[in-house]
Scaffold this motif. Sequence first.
Motif, PDB file in Angstrom:
ATOM      1  N   GLU A 171     -25.217  49.773 -16.909  1.00 39.28           N
ATOM      2  CA  GLU A 171     -23.934  49.193 -16.490  1.00 39.28           C
ATOM      3  C   GLU A 171     -23.080  50.235 -15.780  1.00 39.28           C
ATOM      4  OE1 GLU A 171     -23.022  45.765 -19.871  1.00 39.28           O
ATOM      5  OE2 GLU A 171     -22.407  47.815 -20.256  1.00 39.28           O
ATOM      6  N   ILE A 175     -21.089  51.807 -11.035  1.00 36.57           N
ATOM      7  CA  ILE A 175     -19.881  52.342 -10.386  1.00 36.57           C
ATOM      8  C   ILE A 175     -20.272  53.086  -9.119  1.00 36.57           C
ATOM      9  CG2 ILE A 175     -17.905  53.896 -10.615  1.00 36.57           C
ATOM     10  CD1 ILE A 175     -18.133  53.559 -13.651  1.00 36.57           C
TER      11      ILE A 175
ATOM     12  N   PRO B 193     -14.819  50.309 -15.354  1.00 40.81           N
ATOM     13  CA  PRO B 193     -16.270  50.493 -15.355  1.00 40.81           C
ATOM     14  C   PRO B 193     -16.953  49.178 -15.766  1.00 40.81           C
ATOM     15  CG  PRO B 193     -15.292  51.565 -17.257  1.00 40.81           C
ATOM     16  CD  PRO B 193     -14.152  51.088 -16.406  1.00 40.81           C
ATOM     17  N   PRO B 194     -18.142  48.910 -15.240  1.00 44.01           N
ATOM     18  CA  PRO B 194     -18.829  47.661 -15.599  1.00 44.01           C
ATOM     19  C   PRO B 194     -18.995  47.498 -17.104  1.00 44.01           C
ATOM     20  CG  PRO B 194     -19.989  48.800 -13.827  1.00 44.01           C
ATOM     21  CD  PRO B 194     -18.914  49.734 -14.293  1.00 44.01           C
ATOM     22  N   THR B 195     -19.024  48.605 -17.824  1.00 43.18           N
ATOM     23  CA  THR B 195     -19.154  48.551 -19.282  1.00 43.18           C
ATOM     24  C   THR B 195     -17.942  47.891 -19.934  1.00 43.18           C
ATOM     25  OG1 THR B 195     -18.286  50.795 -19.184  1.00 43.18           O
ATOM     26  CG2 THR B 195     -20.646  50.574 -19.574  1.00 43.18           C
ATOM     27  N   HIS B 211     -14.997  48.208  -9.336  1.00 41.11           N
ATOM     28  CA  HIS B 211     -15.333  49.307 -10.240  1.00 41.11           C
ATOM     29  C   HIS B 211     -14.709  50.630  -9.815  1.00 41.11           C
ATOM     30  CE1 HIS B 211     -17.762  46.457 -12.232  1.00 41.11           C
ATOM     31  NE2 HIS B 211     -18.598  46.319 -11.238  1.00 41.11           N
ATOM     32  N   ARG B 212     -14.177  50.656  -8.609  1.00 40.18           N
ATOM     33  CA  ARG B 212     -13.522  51.879  -8.138  1.00 40.18           C
ATOM     34  C   ARG B 212     -12.042  51.607  -7.901  1.00 40.18           C
ATOM     35  NH1 ARG B 212     -16.506  56.225  -6.233  1.00 40.18           N
ATOM     36  NH2 ARG B 212     -18.756  55.944  -6.293  1.00 40.18           N
ATOM     37  N   PHE B 238     -17.886  54.631 -21.856  1.00 44.34           N
ATOM     38  CA  PHE B 238     -17.806  55.661 -20.820  1.00 44.34           C
ATOM     39  C   PHE B 238     -18.208  56.964 -21.506  1.00 44.34           C
ATOM     40  CE2 PHE B 238     -13.587  54.537 -22.414  1.00 44.34           C
ATOM     41  CZ  PHE B 238     -13.219  55.707 -23.052  1.00 44.34           C
ATOM     42  N   LEU B 247     -11.880  58.875 -13.196  1.00 47.01           N
ATOM     43  CA  LEU B 247     -12.192  57.660 -12.444  1.00 47.01           C
ATOM     44  C   LEU B 247     -11.029  56.672 -12.397  1.00 47.01           C
ATOM     45  CD1 LEU B 247     -15.827  56.990 -13.737  1.00 47.01           C
ATOM     46  CD2 LEU B 247     -15.194  57.759 -11.447  1.00 47.01           C
ATOM     47  N   TYR B 248     -10.249  56.584 -13.478  1.00 42.72           N
ATOM     48  CA  TYR B 248      -9.323  55.436 -13.590  1.00 42.72           C
ATOM     49  C   TYR B 248      -7.858  55.782 -13.847  1.00 42.72           C
ATOM     50  CZ  TYR B 248     -13.678  52.914 -13.499  1.00 42.72           C
ATOM     51  OH  TYR B 248     -14.902  52.437 -13.107  1.00 42.72           O
TER      52      TYR B 248
END
Lengths: 430, 311
Positions: A171, A175, B193-195, B211-212, B238, B247-248
């Motif tokens: 998953e 990204i 994040p896809p998670t 996702h970004r 993550f 990233l976020y």
Amino acid sequence: MNDNVLIKGGRVVDPASGLDSIMDVFIENGVISKVSGGIENPPDNCSVIDSAGLLVIPGLVDMHTHLREPGFEYKETIATGTRAAVRGGFTAVCCMANTNPVNDEPAITRFILSKAASDGACPVYPIGAITVGLDGKNLAEMASLADAGCVAFSDDGKPVMDSLLMRRALEYSRIFGKPVISHSEDARLVAGGVMNEGLNATRMGLRGIPWAAEEVMIARDIALCELSGGRLHVAHISTKGSVRLIREAKARGLAVTAETCPHYFTITDEACIGYNTAAKVNPPLRARADKLAIREGLADGTIDAIATDHAPHHREEKAMGFDDAPFGISGLETALALSLRMVEKGVISLNRMIDLMSAAPCRIMGIPERRIAEGSVANITIVDPAVEWEVDPASFVSLGKNTPFEGLRLKGRAAFTIVNGRVCENFKGD
Amino acid sequence: MDNAAPLGKDLLGIKELKRDDILQILETASAFKEVLERDIKKVPTLRGKTMVNLFFEPSTRTRMSFELAGKRLSMDVINVSIQLSSVVKGETLLDTIRTMEAYGADIVVIRHSSSGVPHLLAGNVNASVINAGDGFNEHPTQALLDLFTIRRMKGRLEGLEVAIVGDIAHSRVARSNIYAMGKLGMNIRLVGPPTLIPAGIETLPGVKVFHRMEDGLAGADVVMQLRVQKERQDSWFFPTISEYAKLYILNSKRLALAKDDAIVMHPGPINRGIEISSDVADGTRSMILDQVANGLAVRMAVLYLLSGARA
């Protein structure tokens, strides 16, 4: 070597460019400037490679190499491993993360890249670890590793046993869109096995590794790939059932790719007889039906790539008892000839071989494709398809002399490897 | 306020509301916002009514906000937290709330870590039940105060581009906002994040997933950062807090990707340096404290409208 090179009179074969004919290729300042029939009067200050009778093909790329540096420089170094790669016809390699320290943080990735830039004979594309220390417990900082230059992620050498962790890795990899490479092996089912489970293991009194150890993990990872939407690449498949699983996954349109290695389509677990540790490899050499299924998978497109899984070890390590010797085959310097053998046998076409060893690895790993086309950087392998030679590990450039093919007569090798425009004549004076 | 059409008996979630219900609550909240700007901030509207705050999860802001909202409306307010309740003595949930009802509670505000507990209670008591956060399901008053804040700043809701960034999977705030914004014709970009993006969320009205940060923030009118729970790294959502932050985090450089007049929101409490940088959290475009202040007016409106339903 001069910057300008004329490859004259070779059979230029590049399926991606739609080429298969006798042509000349002119390289100026490292870039292919002309591909045409009969370039007369080459300019001054230009070296000519007379390629009559030779194959001029896109440079090979090995998507699965163990360079062993940092940490195991007695087995191989970035310098020796990349020289072995070039001698085997490869213009780039992707190196696995199971070094010491493990390539699980950007500093290690940067070390590998800088060492490759200073010592390497060809470009090196690092593969980052999925889990910290390859211990299967915590996710590595995959996004930071990707930023540092990792092209894919793998705990190769070890499976990611925890299914949830593998799910998260697949998953999370979305990204940055890089593949997660599965070393497909259920550690519980391996249970201390050292060779393929079957009559040969039984007769030798060795613990076997069943085909199911590989296939249950591939089946799991295919399901996790579908669930996660990530990209799964399955390393070194070796069994008939693995080919079937990959074939089915592809038929369902999943983002799954797979590689195999020359030893799986060339020999079987009979090579282990006599406690031959040179034939101890993971996954293990399998049965004849598996070998034939792997060939079928190469031919029908189920298997995307041929990779070496070049796993050099020190002589002393392989000189232990079969149970204790490490798994692995030094493969960079025999892969091309063993693959050409499949072409010779009519298992695959030359075009297919080129896709398996050059275009497909580049596509999967997201690295620049090798093309014989005007404007492309010159990464070219010039193959002498007729030369016969005998595998002599002592002559390997790789520090790893561990090969089960010692003494085998093979046909064809890379007479020249051109890496980013730099010409390397591989068997000068032979 | 006089012609307020009553809501149903309970406020369990935004899912259960219609577009007009939401707008009505926002209108009513505007009226109470005026009350709160007066010298004397208290009105006798709900004198004699009793509200019980029943909190099975720790909460400071939401509980305080409901308590003060009730007091501003002259309600009698009782706070019950899990440590003080009979639940630890083995009393069942339903028995606990029936006890509250026996004291004459008109409104029970409940927070619980299990999704659906407010719904269970609502079906078993005569008192109005307000969901103050259940599991990962909903936190409707938070979404209502967020919408109220956005509308005050932007003058409209329909057509706005809202980026909600972070742990969508475990966020009841995100879910309530997604339902509300979808009903009001807003465009929702979920970034994370896809998670941490829950299954199927991309199929809801108005929702797009990114996702970004760079992709999700471009041209946004509103950027709503969610609180990240440090424990999530232990479940591999993550790798580390520092990579998550890399990233976020919303910093001024990323905020520059949004519209020039974009506003920044956060349900609180914030993790400075993790999901939001201090300069952005404390900057002129930050609505974090306005959200808190507006929450009071919105909760007064909800209490008022539910009481109207009971009248």
